[in-house]
Design a protein around this motif. Structure first.
Motif, PDB file in Angstrom:
ATOM      1  N   LYS A  15     -60.677  42.385  87.368  1.00 50.24           N
ATOM      2  CA  LYS A  15     -60.248  42.179  88.754  1.00 50.24           C
ATOM      3  C   LYS A  15     -60.147  40.689  89.029  1.00 50.24           C
ATOM      4  O   LYS A  15     -61.030  39.914  88.649  1.00 50.24           O
ATOM      5  CB  LYS A  15     -61.270  42.826  89.685  1.00 50.24           C
ATOM      6  N   GLY A  16     -59.069  40.291  89.664  1.00 50.02           N
ATOM      7  CA  GLY A  16     -58.869  38.891  89.992  1.00 50.02           C
ATOM      8  C   GLY A  16     -58.021  38.129  88.982  1.00 50.02           C
ATOM      9  O   GLY A  16     -57.534  37.033  89.280  1.00 50.02           O
ATOM     10  N   GLN A  17     -57.847  38.710  87.782  1.00 45.71           N
ATOM     11  CA  GLN A  17     -57.019  38.038  86.781  1.00 45.71           C
ATOM     12  C   GLN A  17     -55.539  38.324  87.037  1.00 45.71           C
ATOM     13  O   GLN A  17     -55.171  39.126  87.902  1.00 45.71           O
ATOM     14  CB  GLN A  17     -57.416  38.511  85.376  1.00 45.71           C
ATOM     15  N   THR A  18     -54.716  37.649  86.245  1.00 45.81           N
ATOM     16  CA  THR A  18     -53.270  37.800  86.350  1.00 45.81           C
ATOM     17  C   THR A  18     -52.750  38.523  85.121  1.00 45.81           C
ATOM     18  O   THR A  18     -53.237  38.289  84.008  1.00 45.81           O
ATOM     19  CB  THR A  18     -52.603  36.421  86.461  1.00 45.81           C
ATOM     20  N   VAL A  19     -51.768  39.405  85.329  1.00 42.39           N
ATOM     21  CA  VAL A  19     -51.147  40.098  84.203  1.00 42.39           C
ATOM     22  C   VAL A  19     -49.638  40.071  84.401  1.00 42.39           C
ATOM     23  O   VAL A  19     -49.143  40.169  85.525  1.00 42.39           O
ATOM     24  CB  VAL A  19     -51.661  41.545  84.079  1.00 42.39           C
ATOM     25  N   THR A  20     -48.927  39.903  83.302  1.00 43.37           N
ATOM     26  CA  THR A  20     -47.462  39.923  83.350  1.00 43.37           C
ATOM     27  C   THR A  20     -46.945  40.993  82.409  1.00 43.37           C
ATOM     28  O   THR A  20     -47.271  40.990  81.218  1.00 43.37           O
ATOM     29  CB  THR A  20     -46.872  38.555  82.957  1.00 43.37           C
ATOM     30  N   LEU A  21     -46.167  41.891  82.956  1.00 43.99           N
ATOM     31  CA  LEU A  21     -45.551  42.968  82.178  1.00 43.99           C
ATOM     32  C   LEU A  21     -44.092  42.601  81.931  1.00 43.99           C
ATOM     33  O   LEU A  21     -43.443  42.011  82.794  1.00 43.99           O
ATOM     34  CB  LEU A  21     -45.632  44.295  82.947  1.00 43.99           C
ATOM     35  N   ARG A  22     -43.598  43.005  80.761  1.00 42.33           N
ATOM     36  CA  ARG A  22     -42.216  42.668  80.443  1.00 42.33           C
ATOM     37  C   ARG A  22     -41.416  43.926  80.139  1.00 42.33           C
ATOM     38  O   ARG A  22     -41.922  44.889  79.569  1.00 42.33           O
ATOM     39  CB  ARG A  22     -42.156  41.715  79.256  1.00 42.33           C
ATOM     40  N   CYS A  23     -40.150  43.877  80.508  1.00 37.61           N
ATOM     41  CA  CYS A  23     -39.237  44.991  80.244  1.00 37.61           C
ATOM     42  C   CYS A  23     -37.923  44.451  79.708  1.00 37.61           C
ATOM     43  O   CYS A  23     -37.293  43.583  80.330  1.00 37.61           O
ATOM     44  CB  CYS A  23     -38.971  45.782  81.520  1.00 37.61           C
ATOM     45  N   ASP A  24     -37.485  44.992  78.563  1.00 39.47           N
ATOM     46  CA  ASP A  24     -36.168  44.682  78.022  1.00 39.47           C
ATOM     47  C   ASP A  24     -35.293  45.918  78.190  1.00 39.47           C
ATOM     48  O   ASP A  24     -35.543  46.936  77.530  1.00 39.47           O
ATOM     49  CB  ASP A  24     -36.253  44.280  76.555  1.00 39.47           C
ATOM     50  N   PRO A  25     -34.281  45.853  79.043  1.00 36.25           N
ATOM     51  CA  PRO A  25     -33.443  47.032  79.272  1.00 36.25           C
ATOM     52  C   PRO A  25     -32.480  47.245  78.104  1.00 36.25           C
ATOM     53  O   PRO A  25     -32.406  46.437  77.184  1.00 36.25           O
ATOM     54  CB  PRO A  25     -32.675  46.663  80.537  1.00 36.25           C
ATOM     55  N   ILE A  26     -31.767  48.345  78.155  1.00 33.29           N
ATOM     56  CA  ILE A  26     -30.702  48.586  77.178  1.00 33.29           C
ATOM     57  C   ILE A  26     -29.632  47.514  77.369  1.00 33.29           C
ATOM     58  O   ILE A  26     -29.255  47.203  78.509  1.00 33.29           O
ATOM     59  CB  ILE A  26     -30.128  50.001  77.350  1.00 33.29           C
ATOM     60  N   SER A  27     -29.159  46.967  76.278  1.00 37.12           N
ATOM     61  CA  SER A  27     -28.168  45.907  76.337  1.00 37.12           C
ATOM     62  C   SER A  27     -26.939  46.363  77.130  1.00 37.12           C
ATOM     63  O   SER A  27     -26.400  47.453  76.907  1.00 37.12           O
ATOM     64  CB  SER A  27     -27.746  45.522  74.916  1.00 37.12           C
ATOM     65  N   GLY A  28     -26.528  45.537  78.076  1.00 37.89           N
ATOM     66  CA  GLY A  28     -25.351  45.854  78.880  1.00 37.89           C
ATOM     67  C   GLY A  28     -25.651  46.598  80.163  1.00 37.89           C
ATOM     68  O   GLY A  28     -24.760  46.780  80.997  1.00 37.89           O
ATOM     69  N   HIS A  29     -26.897  47.031  80.330  1.00 40.73           N
ATOM     70  CA  HIS A  29     -27.267  47.720  81.571  1.00 40.73           C
ATOM     71  C   HIS A  29     -27.580  46.678  82.645  1.00 40.73           C
ATOM     72  O   HIS A  29     -28.577  45.972  82.556  1.00 40.73           O
ATOM     73  CB  HIS A  29     -28.479  48.626  81.344  1.00 40.73           C
ATOM     74  N   ASP A  30     -26.757  46.641  83.675  1.00 40.71           N
ATOM     75  CA  ASP A  30     -26.989  45.687  84.751  1.00 40.71           C
ATOM     76  C   ASP A  30     -28.108  46.119  85.696  1.00 40.71           C
ATOM     77  O   ASP A  30     -28.698  45.300  86.375  1.00 40.71           O
ATOM     78  CB  ASP A  30     -25.701  45.513  85.574  1.00 40.71           C
ATOM     79  N   ASN A  31     -28.356  47.423  85.748  1.00 33.32           N
ATOM     80  CA  ASN A  31     -29.345  47.958  86.694  1.00 33.32           C
ATOM     81  C   ASN A  31     -30.687  48.153  86.005  1.00 33.32           C
ATOM     82  O   ASN A  31     -30.773  48.810  84.969  1.00 33.32           O
ATOM     83  CB  ASN A  31     -28.869  49.288  87.252  1.00 33.32           C
ATOM     84  N   LEU A  32     -31.712  47.575  86.595  1.00 34.99           N
ATOM     85  CA  LEU A  32     -33.069  47.661  86.043  1.00 34.99           C
ATOM     86  C   LEU A  32     -34.015  48.046  87.175  1.00 34.99           C
ATOM     87  O   LEU A  32     -33.910  47.525  88.290  1.00 34.99           O
ATOM     88  CB  LEU A  32     -33.467  46.322  85.412  1.00 34.99           C
ATOM     89  N   TYR A  33     -34.907  48.961  86.871  1.00 32.42           N
ATOM     90  CA  TYR A  33     -35.816  49.496  87.884  1.00 32.42           C
ATOM     91  C   TYR A  33     -37.247  49.405  87.382  1.00 32.42           C
ATOM     92  O   TYR A  33     -37.507  49.567  86.199  1.00 32.42           O
ATOM     93  CB  TYR A  33     -35.496  50.969  88.172  1.00 32.42           C
TER      94      TYR A  33
END
Lengths: 115, 113
Positions: A15-33
């Motif tokens: 608790k109190g720390q920072t976390v960064t999650l990453r997502c690589d979408p399918i190439s060419g997909h403009d929409n990311l959720y």
């Protein structure tokens, strides 16, 4: 074609720390959720990018969450500072078109545990 | 507020025993209803989208149907490999993001050999 890739697959932070999650979408997909599933609850929408722009961020729970998609490729979701209630599985999805006529493709998720 | 309710929460079947899963919804305006399958440790896998009442779609042993208030996922002669969580999600018309899906809690299906 490669699917939606998320990492890390698991993260345990205090608790109190920072976390960064990453997502690589399918190439060419403009929409990311981004979605998340908190224990015992349904999967809930967080936000939607079209290229690098935020189209809808109505599901973001509070200002401790920051999502970015620089250059319109991969996206990051940062939680700072993390709280216990942020624990859950965070899913990323991408689509060729915003209407999802070919479905929305989900990644395997990042399981975040805040202790 | 849009709501999606799935029943039953869990379903145990013997191999070959056909059954149906239910997804009832309350939305301001339905554009599409999505069915997904989710295996443990994986993300939801797209199965079908239904757009209008009376529409049906099939894939192997699965058939999805849609009415104005609910959708059914029929599983014919299931096999153990059909065991998974089945998720229903709705997409509403209007608003700022068609990509915003509202999910139900899912039905956990277990098929015993």
């Amino acid at each position: 074609e490669a699917g939606v890739t998320q990492f890390p697959s698991h993260s345990v932070i205090e608790k109190g720390q920072t976390v960064t999650l990453r997502c690589d979408p399918i190439s060419g997909h403009d929409n990311l959720y981004w979605y998340r599933r908190v224990m015992g609850k349904e999967i809930k929408f967080l936000l939607h990018f079209v290229k690098e722009s935020k189209q809808d961020e109505s599901g973001m729970p509070n200002n401790r969450f920051l999502a970015e998609r620089t250059g319109g490729t991969y996206s990051t979701l940062k939680v700072q500072p993390a709280e216990l209630e942020d624990s859950g599985v965070y899913f990323c999805a991408s689509s060729q078109d915003v209407l999802g006529n070919y479905g929305y493709t989900f990644g395997s998720g990042t399981r975040l545990t805040v202790v | 507020e849009d709501q999606v309710t799935q029943s039953p929460e869990a379903l145990r079947l013997q191999e070959g025993e056909s059954s149906s899963l239910n997804c009832s919804y309350t939305v301001s305006g339905l554009r599409g209803l999505f069915w997904y399958r989710q295996d443990p440790g994986k993300g939801p896998e797209f199965l079908f989208t239904l757009y209008s009442a009376g529409e049906e779609k099939e894939k192997e042993r699965l058939k999805a149907t849609l009415t104005k208030k609910e959708s059914f996922l029929h599983i014919t002669a299931p096999k153990p490999e059909d065991s998974a969580t089945y998720l229903c999600a709705v997409q509403t018309s209007g608003g700022t993001s068609y990509g915003k899906l509202t999910f139900g809690q899912g039905t956990i299906l277990t098929v015993h050999p």
